[in-house]
Motif scaffolding. Structure first.
Motif, PDB file in Angstrom:
ATOM      1  N   ALA A  22       0.830  -1.208   0.000  1.00 28.79           N
ATOM      2  CA  ALA A  22       0.000   0.000   0.000  1.00 28.79           C
ATOM      3  C   ALA A  22       0.863   1.257   0.000  1.00 28.79           C
ATOM      4  O   ALA A  22       0.463   2.299  -0.533  1.00 28.79           O
ATOM      5  CB  ALA A  22      -0.939  -0.005   1.199  1.00 28.79           C
ATOM      6  N   PHE A  23       2.057   1.177   0.561  1.00 26.24           N
ATOM      7  CA  PHE A  23       2.935   2.345   0.562  1.00 26.24           C
ATOM      8  C   PHE A  23       3.331   2.738  -0.854  1.00 26.24           C
ATOM      9  O   PHE A  23       3.624   3.911  -1.111  1.00 26.24           O
ATOM     10  CB  PHE A  23       4.192   2.099   1.402  1.00 26.24           C
ATOM     11  N   ARG A  24       3.337   1.781  -1.780  1.00 25.60           N
ATOM     12  CA  ARG A  24       3.643   2.116  -3.173  1.00 25.60           C
ATOM     13  C   ARG A  24       2.691   3.182  -3.684  1.00 25.60           C
ATOM     14  O   ARG A  24       3.069   4.024  -4.496  1.00 25.60           O
ATOM     15  CB  ARG A  24       3.551   0.877  -4.056  1.00 25.60           C
ATOM     16  N   LEU A  25       1.449   3.156  -3.220  1.00 25.04           N
ATOM     17  CA  LEU A  25       0.469   4.147  -3.655  1.00 25.04           C
ATOM     18  C   LEU A  25       0.776   5.519  -3.062  1.00 25.04           C
ATOM     19  O   LEU A  25       0.560   6.540  -3.700  1.00 25.04           O
ATOM     20  CB  LEU A  25      -0.937   3.691  -3.291  1.00 25.04           C
ATOM     21  N   VAL A  26       1.289   5.531  -1.842  1.00 21.87           N
ATOM     22  CA  VAL A  26       1.682   6.792  -1.205  1.00 21.87           C
ATOM     23  C   VAL A  26       2.879   7.384  -1.934  1.00 21.87           C
ATOM     24  O   VAL A  26       2.900   8.583  -2.234  1.00 21.87           O
ATOM     25  CB  VAL A  26       2.020   6.576   0.288  1.00 21.87           C
ATOM     26  N   SER A  27       3.851   6.545  -2.257  1.00 23.16           N
ATOM     27  CA  SER A  27       5.046   7.063  -2.933  1.00 23.16           C
ATOM     28  C   SER A  27       4.713   7.574  -4.338  1.00 23.16           C
ATOM     29  O   SER A  27       5.366   8.478  -4.836  1.00 23.16           O
ATOM     30  CB  SER A  27       6.147   6.003  -2.989  1.00 23.16           C
TER      31      SER A  27
END
Length: 189
Positions: A22-27
């Protein structure tokens, strides 16, 4: 190992991988600041190292990568693409990184850092093959592609190191407090 213990351990590992994915979406929201600061190498290494059923080590991180790719493709292109041709080598790298993670028998700073560094080098060599139209399909084109990718791979190394510290360190800390998260071989020691 009891069924409850297996389910608890696997559930925690899955949740940690999904959270990293999910952090990929934040980055992606901050591409100029976090360009390629990504947990994909850490997700693969972590899954490979901690799942006792090796098929889960491949399937769970691959699903997390695949689902986050669908959302990232939508974010960048506005369409719901499943996978594009440029991501094939990313999936090849990812499978290789999971395989590398299966060799991490003891999560130490040295082992995890070495695996992270090796994963980034592998990512760099595989995903920057001049397959598209940006670089000539020659050895020189491959060299140009590799040189152009250095800033992105530097960010990936930082991302892998940070996320490996979070995933591996967090799980090791949790294992020290909760015996249900330990594998059979760890309990016997």
């Amino acid at each position: 190992m009891t069924l409850q213990k297996i389910n608890t351990r696997n559930t925690i590992i899955i949740l940690m991988i999904v959270a990293a994915g999910a952090f990929r979406l934040v980055s992606a929201r901050y591409p100029y600041v976090l360009s390629n600061f990504s947990p994909i190498g850490a997700m693969a290494l972590f899954g490979g190292a901690y799942f006792t059923d090796k098929w889960k080590a491949y399937v769970v991180p691959l699903i997390a990568l695949f689902v986050s790719d669908i959302f990232l493709n939508h974010f960048y292109s506005g369409s719901w693409q499943i996978v594009d041709s440029s991501s094939i080598m990313v999936y090849v790298f990812f499978i290789a990184a999971v395989f590398m993670g299966t060799f991490i028998k003891k999560a130490s700073i040295l082992n995890v850092t070495a695996a992270s560094l090796l994963a980034v080098v592998l990512h760099w060599l595989l995903t920057d093959l001049p397959l598209g139209n940006l670089y000539p399909h020659t050895f020189v084109g491959y060299g140009q592609s590799l040189v152009a990718a250095i800033p992105f791979e530097k960010n990936m190394l930082f991302g892998d190191l940070v996320f490996c510290a979070i995933l591996f360190g967090g799980f090791e800390l949790a294992k020290s407090k909760y015996t249900a998260l330990r594998a059979n071989r760890e309990i016997a020691l």
